[in-house]
Design a protein around this motif. Structure first.
Motif, PDB file in Angstrom:
ATOM      1  N   ARG A  16       0.815  -1.219   0.000  1.00 17.60           N
ATOM      2  CA  ARG A  16       0.000   0.000   0.000  1.00 17.60           C
ATOM      3  C   ARG A  16       0.850   1.271   0.000  1.00 17.60           C
ATOM      4  O   ARG A  16       0.415   2.309   0.495  1.00 17.60           O
ATOM      5  CB  ARG A  16      -0.956  -0.016   1.194  1.00 17.60           C
ATOM      6  N   VAL A  17       2.036   1.216  -0.581  1.00 18.09           N
ATOM      7  CA  VAL A  17       2.904   2.390  -0.608  1.00 18.09           C
ATOM      8  C   VAL A  17       2.773   3.185  -1.907  1.00 18.09           C
ATOM      9  O   VAL A  17       3.206   4.337  -1.973  1.00 18.09           O
ATOM     10  CB  VAL A  17       4.378   1.988  -0.402  1.00 18.09           C
ATOM     11  N   LEU A  18       2.198   2.620  -2.957  1.00 15.00           N
ATOM     12  CA  LEU A  18       2.068   3.321  -4.231  1.00 15.00           C
ATOM     13  C   LEU A  18       0.962   4.371  -4.157  1.00 15.00           C
ATOM     14  O   LEU A  18       0.054   4.285  -3.327  1.00 15.00           O
ATOM     15  CB  LEU A  18       1.771   2.326  -5.353  1.00 15.00           C
ATOM     16  N   ASP A  19       1.037   5.364  -5.042  1.00 16.15           N
ATOM     17  CA  ASP A  19       0.051   6.447  -5.054  1.00 16.15           C
ATOM     18  C   ASP A  19      -1.357   5.886  -5.206  1.00 16.15           C
ATOM     19  O   ASP A  19      -1.637   5.089  -6.125  1.00 16.15           O
ATOM     20  CB  ASP A  19       0.337   7.410  -6.209  1.00 16.15           C
ATOM     21  N   GLY A  20      -2.235   6.305  -4.312  1.00 13.51           N
ATOM     22  CA  GLY A  20      -3.626   5.883  -4.357  1.00 13.51           C
ATOM     23  C   GLY A  20      -3.908   4.562  -3.686  1.00 13.51           C
ATOM     24  O   GLY A  20      -5.064   4.246  -3.394  1.00 13.51           O
ATOM     25  N   TYR A  21      -2.856   3.790  -3.399  1.00 17.12           N
ATOM     26  CA  TYR A  21      -3.068   2.461  -2.839  1.00 17.12           C
ATOM     27  C   TYR A  21      -3.417   2.447  -1.344  1.00 17.12           C
ATOM     28  O   TYR A  21      -4.096   1.515  -0.903  1.00 17.12           O
ATOM     29  CB  TYR A  21      -1.847   1.577  -3.089  1.00 17.12           C
ATOM     30  N   PRO A  22      -2.972   3.428  -0.540  1.00 14.25           N
ATOM     31  CA  PRO A  22      -3.307   3.346   0.897  1.00 14.25           C
ATOM     32  C   PRO A  22      -4.801   3.272   1.180  1.00 14.25           C
ATOM     33  O   PRO A  22      -5.218   2.615   2.129  1.00 14.25           O
ATOM     34  CB  PRO A  22      -2.693   4.639   1.465  1.00 14.25           C
TER      35      PRO A  22
END
Length: 451
Positions: free
Chosen positions: A290-296
């Protein structure tokens, strides 16, 4: 006078989203489950996430106010309106724009609505999901004297992971309390599936596949553990509860400025190496990705396995081992987002087995709710901590006829201390050896805490 209790009833809740129906490939996280289903059958790999949410007091008086919140939740999150077509070689997810969801109303007769919610969650989870027909979650409302007290949600792991489930429950609480949410929803499962087809993610998957092949080549499938006729069922789980380890772990973490999870992974790897006789051990962990943009904020199944090869050569002390484990873990985590089919193809291309039979390596799973704690109010004198080890308890627990791993180490919360669990193949571990392994892990932690 005896008053009849209201019976359980099913209610139908309609929902309609502002977005259109759509289809998409399955995500990489879903593909891992799909491949496992094809190998082992759905009954061996599918599991559910059972949750329940207290209804705010000002909403309790009218159960009918709870149903619109469930409707709004379904409309908000496309992942909750997604069915899976897994029968052929081109699996897909199908997102509905409108529909109906059944909600079970259950009267509490025990005086403990939360306890009733737990039992209802178990009942809803007992029936396997038919993912081509069912929504990927089931709802119930626990009532008492005409008031709504708990909303039960049982998720299939096909469409959400642990983090996504918590995000959905957060939104449910807001909808119950406020009736609406102003902010837009995060990425949904179909959104993630489409992103995974873009070039940058395909390159990420290719790098992960190359890493896994190289790391696997370093690992031995052999062990010095003697083989024996396995028990029936073949796999057994033992649980050690240790107050001594519960104090030792934060002592080590504080001394070396490490997380408690890293400390436990290092101690587990060293114990696996000692028992197997291997200088390089393969430790698998789960990564939330969940570190990529939008993934959290994504409502999707993003978690996947990481491979962490730990080289134990010359690292007898925790001070030497922790930096290696941290670096190996970081490398493993960076390469834990991948297309499982690409991994399978890469292994086949070089003649390595991929996800066949029982893995000879170890799955390490830290599933504590809070992974780091302080030492406030604890006795940290060495004599006291070592004396606490004499009160450590061990018990045999679940039995499995089929299992993916030769060894699975779990770190779990327990009221009386830190829970250390081992599920092991009795071809290599007798019941006494399961306990001995866990006590060796505990001793390693206590010894490391005091140098």
């Amino acid at each position: 006078m005896v008053v009849d209790q209201p019976a359980e009833t099913w209610r139908t809740v309609r929902f309609a989203a502002e977005t259109s129906a759509r289809s998409a490939p399955i995500t990489w996280g879903q593909r891992a489950l799909w491949l496992a289903i094809r190998r082992h059958g759905a009954g061996q790999v599918m599991f559910t996430l059972k949750r329940w949410v207290a209804v705010p007091r000002r909403v309790q008086a009218d159960p009918e106010r709870v149903l619109p919140a469930i409707s709004a939740l379904m409309a908000r999150h496309a992942s909750l309106r997604t069915r899976l077509e897994l029968a052929d070689d081109s699996p897909a997810q199908l997102v509905a724009d409108a529909g109906e969801v059944p909600v079970l109303l259950v009267p509490d007769e025990s005086g403990d609505p939360a306890g009733t919610a737990r039992l209802v969650a178990d009942r809803l989870a007992a029936e396997p999901f038919a993912h081509d027909k069912d929504w990927p979650q089931r709802f119930a409302v626990v009532t008492r004297d005409g008031s709504a007290y708990q909303v039960v949600v049982v998720f299939s792991h096909t469409t959400v992971d642990f983090r996504a489930a918590e995000l959905v429950l957060r939104d449910l609480r807001l909808l119950l309390a406020r009736g609406g949410i102003d902010t837009p929803a995060g990425l949904q499962s179909a959104d993630i599936a489409e992103l995974e087809q873009v070039e940058r993610h395909r390159r990420r998957s290719a790098r992960a596949a190359a890493y896994w092949v190289e790391a696997t080549r370093r690992l031995s499938r052999d062990t010095r553990l003697p083989m024996r006729d396995p028990l029936t069922p073949r796999f057994r789980r033992g649980l050690l509860v240790s107050a001594a380890a519960d104090t030792a772990v934060p002592l080590i973490a504080g001394r070396y400025a490490a997380t408690s999870s890293t400390v436990l992974l290092a101690a587990a790897a060293a114990t696996v190496g000692e028992w197997s006789g291997n200088d390089v051990v393969g430790m698998h962990t789960m990564v939330n990705n969940r570190v990529l943009d939008g993934y959290p904020a994504a409502i999707a199944k993003l978690n996947q396995l990481a491979l962490v090869p730990v080289d134990l050569t010359g690292a007898e002390a925790m001070a030497q081992l922790l930096p290696r484990v941290w670096q190996a873990a970081m490398d493993g985590y960076r390469h834990a987002y991948y297309d499982p089919q690409e991994l399978s193809d890469a292994f086949s291309a070089v003649g390595l087995p991929y996800a066949t039979g029982v893995s000879p390596h170890c799955y390490f799973n830290d599933i504590r709710l809070s992974t780091d704690s302080d030492l406030l109010g604890r006795e940290v004198d060495e004599r006291v901590v070592r004396a606490a080890a004499a009160r450590t308890t061990f018990a045999l627990a679940e039995r499995f006829e089929r299992f993916t791993w030769r060894m699975r180490i779990e770190i779990v919360d327990q009221p009386a201390g830190l829970g250390l669990a081992l599920t092991a193949d009795t071809t290599y571990f007798s019941l006494d050896a399961i306990e001995a392994f866990l006590r060796a892990l505990e001793a390693r932690l206590v010894d490391a805490a005091f140098g």
